[in-house]
Design a protein around this motif. Structure first.
Motif, short mmCIF file in Angstrom:
data_model
loop_
_atom_site.label_atom_id
_atom_site.label_comp_id
_atom_site.label_asym_id
_atom_site.label_seq_id
_atom_site.Cartn_x
_atom_site.Cartn_y
_atom_site.Cartn_z
N LYS A 117 1.35 -1.38 0.33
CA LYS A 117 0.12 -0.39 -0.04
C LYS A 117 0.96 0.98 0.43
O LYS A 117 2.21 0.68 -0.32
CB LYS A 117 -0.68 0.29 0.79
N LYS A 118 0.82 2.06 0.76
CA LYS A 118 1.17 3.48 0.48
C LYS A 118 2.12 3.31 1.52
O LYS A 118 2.42 2.58 2.48
CB LYS A 118 0.67 4.36 1.07
N PRO A 119 3.22 4.17 1.25
CA PRO A 119 4.92 4.15 2.09
C PRO A 119 4.14 3.91 3.50
O PRO A 119 2.95 5.17 4.07
CB PRO A 119 5.40 5.09 1.34
N VAL A 120 5.22 3.30 4.94
CA VAL A 120 5.11 3.21 5.98
C VAL A 120 5.29 4.45 6.85
O VAL A 120 5.08 5.08 7.61
CB VAL A 120 5.18 2.00 6.52
N TYR A 121 5.92 5.00 5.65
CA TYR A 121 7.43 6.18 6.55
C TYR A 121 7.73 7.21 5.58
O TYR A 121 8.39 6.86 4.81
CB TYR A 121 8.28 5.92 7.31
N THR A 122 7.84 8.24 5.17
CA THR A 122 8.55 9.64 4.23
C THR A 122 9.36 10.63 4.96
O THR A 122 8.40 10.72 6.01
CB THR A 122 7.65 10.00 3.23
N ASP A 123 10.44 10.26 4.51
CA ASP A 123 11.20 12.01 5.05
C ASP A 123 12.20 12.30 4.91
O ASP A 123 12.66 12.27 3.21
CB ASP A 123 11.92 11.77 6.72
N PHE A 124 12.87 13.51 4.76
CA PHE A 124 14.06 14.14 3.98
C PHE A 124 14.49 14.91 5.65
O PHE A 124 14.63 15.41 6.29
CB PHE A 124 13.12 15.41 3.33
N GLY A 125 15.92 13.89 5.10
CA GLY A 125 16.95 14.79 6.13
C GLY A 125 18.50 14.17 5.88
O GLY A 125 18.64 13.18 4.24
N GLU A 126 19.35 13.85 6.33
CA GLU A 126 20.40 13.54 6.83
C GLU A 126 20.27 11.71 7.28
O GLU A 126 19.82 10.92 7.86
CB GLU A 126 21.18 13.54 8.37
N LEU A 127 21.45 11.25 6.31
CA LEU A 127 21.21 9.55 6.48
C LEU A 127 22.68 8.78 6.23
O LEU A 127 23.91 10.24 6.09
CB LEU A 127 20.30 8.68 5.31
N LEU A 128 22.77 7.88 6.96
CA LEU A 128 24.88 7.50 7.28
C LEU A 128 24.64 6.00 6.67
O LEU A 128 23.97 5.43 7.11
CB LEU A 128 25.11 7.55 8.19
N PHE A 129 24.92 5.95 5.84
CA PHE A 129 25.73 4.32 5.43
C PHE A 129 27.06 3.63 6.35
O PHE A 129 27.76 4.70 6.36
CB PHE A 129 26.24 4.38 3.64
N THR A 130 26.49 2.48 6.64
CA THR A 130 26.94 1.81 7.49
C THR A 130 28.35 0.25 7.34
O THR A 130 27.62 0.16 6.42
CB THR A 130 26.11 1.30 9.43
N HIS A 131 28.82 -0.28 8.01
CA HIS A 131 29.22 -1.40 7.23
C HIS A 131 27.86 -2.63 7.51
O HIS A 131 28.25 -3.47 7.02
CB HIS A 131 30.05 -1.94 8.16
N PHE A 132 26.77 -2.04 8.24
CA PHE A 132 26.24 -3.26 8.18
C PHE A 132 24.46 -3.19 7.77
O PHE A 132 23.95 -3.40 7.38
CB PHE A 132 25.62 -3.80 9.87
N GLY A 133 24.31 -1.73 7.31
CA GLY A 133 23.71 -1.02 7.08
C GLY A 133 23.34 0.20 6.43
O GLY A 133 23.89 1.07 6.14
N LEU A 134 22.16 0.86 7.57
CA LEU A 134 22.09 2.15 7.17
C LEU A 134 21.57 3.07 8.92
O LEU A 134 20.97 2.26 9.99
CB LEU A 134 20.74 2.45 6.25
N SER A 135 22.37 4.21 9.29
CA SER A 135 22.16 5.19 10.48
C SER A 135 21.09 5.94 10.13
O SER A 135 21.12 6.78 8.77
CB SER A 135 22.83 4.68 10.97
N GLY A 136 21.29 7.14 10.93
CA GLY A 136 21.18 8.90 10.29
C GLY A 136 20.17 8.69 11.40
O GLY A 136 19.27 8.04 11.27
N PRO A 137 19.87 10.38 11.51
CA PRO A 137 18.64 10.79 12.08
C PRO A 137 17.01 9.84 10.86
O PRO A 137 16.17 9.88 11.58
CB PRO A 137 18.55 12.34 11.53
N THR A 138 17.33 10.10 10.14
CA THR A 138 15.98 10.09 9.23
C THR A 138 15.54 8.34 9.51
O THR A 138 14.05 7.69 9.36
CB THR A 138 16.02 9.85 7.68
N ILE A 139 16.51 7.51 9.02
CA ILE A 139 16.22 5.91 9.42
C ILE A 139 15.67 5.68 10.86
O ILE A 139 15.34 5.09 10.95
CB ILE A 139 18.31 5.13 8.89
N LEU A 140 16.36 6.50 11.90
CA LEU A 140 15.87 6.65 13.35
C LEU A 140 14.80 6.56 13.58
O LEU A 140 14.13 5.66 14.09
CB LEU A 140 17.36 6.91 13.93
N SER A 141 14.19 7.46 12.80
CA SER A 141 13.06 8.20 13.03
C SER A 141 11.63 7.16 12.19
O SER A 141 10.80 6.55 12.09
CB SER A 141 12.49 9.42 11.96
#
Length: 301
Positions: A117-141
């Motif tokens: 269905k429609k996305p469960v979450y949308t955002d705009f801002g900072e994101l960080l690539f890590t050795h295991f995946g994704l992090s950063g403020p938008t990903i935490l939210s």
């Protein structure tokens, strides 16, 4: 923060609060009401007991889930604890290839592949690539909305150029390719993308790295455009609960009086903070929950 801890400590001293330390093994009751607590070495009699042990996100501080286990022994319902505001893991090899890369202005969309269905979450801002995946403020939210985590269930789609419409971005690509018409394609993206991301985008586009920019077709450009506007990362799970900013789950709020924070099951038993099944976005909201419930409990016990 040490400054905040010091301020609270000074207040305790000023109010002449007696502090006893010990590992509480059991909350004692008699005739259904609280009468104290038992630690490893002592028994403390009390007509009121406040459980404010946190969730399970910071075991080094003592918040290891013990509070919820104490409440469960007394008959309280415990909503299963899980990480919230936490980094996401992925088996995508492109993430470790871009480890340490931070994107400041990035569109983030999370879709549930089961519901479609429609996305469960949308955002705009900072994101960080890590050795295991994704992090950063938008990903935490975003993690707070991924409540039924399972490998492959969720996809994170990144818009690497959210300020540009597809038409505008296509014009930008045309200009860049024309500007670098005699260069290899892999050497033409320096002004468009961070250096760490260029090899990944080139590979995902399917355009040979050594192809000259003046030979790239409209169809190839369309694929590149799609990669830039819809850069997908399949999510395999949450990072460990011990590394989460906050714990979701805990003592069911249905069994707690919201005005006094007293248990509806055990008179004299109170709750405050993250031990409760309450969690919110980052930005001070979880601190507000802790302070507000702590104040309410303190005023009433």
């Amino acid at each position: 923060a040490h400054d905040i801890a010091d301020a609270l400590w000074k207040k305790l001293k000023k109010c002449r609060v007696e502090i006893r330390q010990g590992n509480v093994k059991e909350v004692l009751t008699e005739n259904g009401s609280v009468i104290g607590v038992r630690t490893e070495n002592d028994v403390f009699e009390a007509h009121s007991v406040l459980l404010a042990c946190g969730g399970a996100s910071y075991p080094g501080t003592g918040s290891n889930g013990d509070g919820a286990r104490l409440a469960e022994k007394l008959g309280h319902t415990i909503i299963p604890m899980r990480p919230s505001l936490v980094a996401l893991t992925s088996d995508d090899e492109d993430c470790p290839a871009m480890q340490g890369l931070s994107l400041r202005n990035c569109g983030v969309t999370v879709t549930d592949n089961e519901k479609k269905k429609k996305p469960v979450y949308t955002d705009f801002g900072e994101l960080l690539f890590t050795h295991f995946g994704l992090s950063g403020p938008t990903i935490l939210s975003a993690s707070a909305h991924m409540r039924h985590m399972a490998p492959g269930r969720y996809t994170v789609t990144l818009d690497l150029k959210p300020a540009l419409t597809p038409e505008q971005l296509d014009q930008r690509l045309l200009r860049d390719l024309e500007k670098n018409k005699n260069r290899n394609f892999s050497n033409s993206l320096d002004e468009l993308l961070p250096q760490k991301m260029i090899p990944v985008v080139v590979r995902r586009s399917g355009i040979p790295p050594e192809e000259k920019c003046n030979t790239i077709t409209r169809e190839q450009r369309a694929v590149l455009l799609d990669v830039l506007k819809h850069f997908t990362v399949e999510i395999s799970g949450f990072a460990p609960l011990s590394g989460a900013i906050v714990t979701a789950g805990g003592v069911s709020v249905k069994e707690v009086d919201p005005k006094t924070m007293q248990s509806k099951l055990i008179p004299g038993l109170y709750f405050a903070g993250e031990i409760l099944d309450v969690d919110a976005y980052t930005g001070g909201f979880n601190l507000q929950i802790a302070f507000a419930t702590g104040h309410a409990a303190g005023e009433n016990l």
